[in-house]
Design an enzyme around this catalytic site. Structure first.
Site, PDB file in Angstrom:
ATOM      1  N   HIS A   1      -2.059  -5.510   1.557  1.00 58.91           N
ATOM      2  CA  HIS A   1      -3.339  -6.201   1.366  1.00 58.91           C
ATOM      3  C   HIS A   1      -3.011  -7.592   0.851  1.00 58.91           C
ATOM      4  O   HIS A   1      -2.075  -7.770   0.072  1.00 58.91           O
ATOM      5  CB  HIS A   1      -4.200  -5.480   0.317  1.00 58.91           C
ATOM      6  CG  HIS A   1      -5.341  -6.315  -0.167  1.00 58.91           C
ATOM      7  ND1 HIS A   1      -6.564  -6.328   0.462  1.00 58.91           N
ATOM      8  CD2 HIS A   1      -5.430  -7.208  -1.192  1.00 58.91           C
ATOM      9  CE1 HIS A   1      -7.364  -7.182  -0.168  1.00 58.91           C
ATOM     10  NE2 HIS A   1      -6.697  -7.729  -1.173  1.00 58.91           N
TER      11      HIS A   1
ATOM     12  N   ARG B   1      -0.931 -14.352   4.472  1.00 62.29           N
ATOM     13  CA  ARG B   1      -1.678 -13.741   5.576  1.00 62.29           C
ATOM     14  C   ARG B   1      -0.886 -13.841   6.883  1.00 62.29           C
ATOM     15  O   ARG B   1      -0.906 -12.923   7.699  1.00 62.29           O
ATOM     16  CB  ARG B   1      -3.070 -14.346   5.686  1.00 62.29           C
ATOM     17  CG  ARG B   1      -3.896 -13.989   4.423  1.00 62.29           C
ATOM     18  CD  ARG B   1      -5.343 -14.296   4.523  1.00 62.29           C
ATOM     19  NE  ARG B   1      -6.036 -13.425   5.460  1.00 62.29           N
ATOM     20  CZ  ARG B   1      -6.371 -12.153   5.220  1.00 62.29           C
ATOM     21  NH1 ARG B   1      -6.043 -11.578   4.081  1.00 62.29           N
ATOM     22  NH2 ARG B   1      -7.027 -11.455   6.124  1.00 62.29           N
TER      23      ARG B   1
ATOM     24  N   PHE C   1     -15.849   2.576   6.807  1.00 60.31           N
ATOM     25  CA  PHE C   1     -14.471   2.944   6.472  1.00 60.31           C
ATOM     26  C   PHE C   1     -14.201   3.012   4.971  1.00 60.31           C
ATOM     27  O   PHE C   1     -13.089   3.350   4.551  1.00 60.31           O
ATOM     28  CB  PHE C   1     -13.478   1.966   7.123  1.00 60.31           C
ATOM     29  CG  PHE C   1     -13.674   0.527   6.704  1.00 60.31           C
ATOM     30  CD1 PHE C   1     -13.170   0.051   5.495  1.00 60.31           C
ATOM     31  CD2 PHE C   1     -14.350  -0.361   7.531  1.00 60.31           C
ATOM     32  CE1 PHE C   1     -13.345  -1.268   5.106  1.00 60.31           C
ATOM     33  CE2 PHE C   1     -14.530  -1.694   7.160  1.00 60.31           C
ATOM     34  CZ  PHE C   1     -14.021  -2.135   5.941  1.00 60.31           C
TER      35      PHE C   1
ATOM     36  N   ARG D   1       3.046  -6.082   8.986  1.00 57.47           N
ATOM     37  CA  ARG D   1       2.293  -4.967   9.574  1.00 57.47           C
ATOM     38  C   ARG D   1       2.895  -4.503  10.895  1.00 57.47           C
ATOM     39  O   ARG D   1       2.925  -3.309  11.174  1.00 57.47           O
ATOM     40  CB  ARG D   1       0.828  -5.349   9.726  1.00 57.47           C
ATOM     41  CG  ARG D   1       0.122  -5.390   8.367  1.00 57.47           C
ATOM     42  CD  ARG D   1      -1.332  -5.737   8.498  1.00 57.47           C
ATOM     43  NE  ARG D   1      -2.029  -5.608   7.227  1.00 57.47           N
ATOM     44  CZ  ARG D   1      -2.977  -6.435   6.826  1.00 57.47           C
ATOM     45  NH1 ARG D   1      -3.343  -7.466   7.595  1.00 57.47           N
ATOM     46  NH2 ARG D   1      -3.579  -6.239   5.667  1.00 57.47           N
TER      47      ARG D   1
ATOM     48  N   LYS E   1       0.814  -1.215   0.000  1.00 62.67           N
ATOM     49  CA  LYS E   1       0.000   0.000   0.000  1.00 62.67           C
ATOM     50  C   LYS E   1       0.855   1.276   0.000  1.00 62.67           C
ATOM     51  O   LYS E   1       2.069   1.217   0.229  1.00 62.67           O
ATOM     52  CB  LYS E   1      -0.945  -0.032   1.201  1.00 62.67           C
ATOM     53  CG  LYS E   1      -1.980  -1.161   1.114  1.00 62.67           C
ATOM     54  CD  LYS E   1      -2.914  -1.121   2.307  1.00 62.67           C
ATOM     55  CE  LYS E   1      -3.984  -2.193   2.215  1.00 62.67           C
ATOM     56  NZ  LYS E   1      -4.914  -2.109   3.367  1.00 62.67           N
TER      57      LYS E   1
END
EC number: 2.7.4.6
Length: 141
Positions: A117, A87, A59, A104, A11
């Protein structure tokens, strides 16, 4: 174990931090191969279409604004259980809850600017990959 493909997006926040290479190194260390990749600056329409499943969520508008705020790196990853493996690498959506050593936890700023993502299921992966890559642009290796 099944060889799968999954869509991954680095991102705008992570692209701006110049950590694309570090994230790619994690994909490869986990046995995932990049079989298609491109950098793009998503249009509002592209972002809205990609995240259409969230259109009614509170959101949605902020997510779209964030995703069009700068370039993203879009890739198809291939490997054994690629969806689950990716993931695990990403960690929890909220970086404050993500395990140490996940993408993350290491690179995300917030639940909104959360670095990456990844597709959440085989059916989703097929649809998401088709959004960005015609099958002729994907090359197993």
């Amino acid at each position: 174990m099944a060889v799968e493909r999954t869509l991954s997006i680095i991102k705008p926040d992570a692209v701006a931090k110049n950590v694309i290479g570090q994230i790619y190194a994690r994909f490869e260390a986990a046995g995932l191969k990049v079989v298609a990749a491109r950098m793009a600056h998503l249009s509002r329409v592209e972002a809205e279409n990609f995240y259409a499943i969230h259109r009614e969520r509170p959101f949605f508008k902020d997510l779209v604004e964030f995703m069009i705020s700068g370039p993203v790196m879009i890739q198809v990853l291939e490997g054994e259980n690629a969806i689950a493996r990716n993931r695990e690498l990403m960690g929890a959506t909220d970086p404050r809850k993500a395990e140490k050593g996940t993408i993350r936890a290491d690179f995300a700023e917030s639940i909104d600017a959360n670095a990456v993502h990844g597709s959440d299921a085989p059916e989703t992966a097929v649809v998401e990959i088709a959004c960005f890559f015609p099958s002729l642009e994907i090359h197993s290796r």
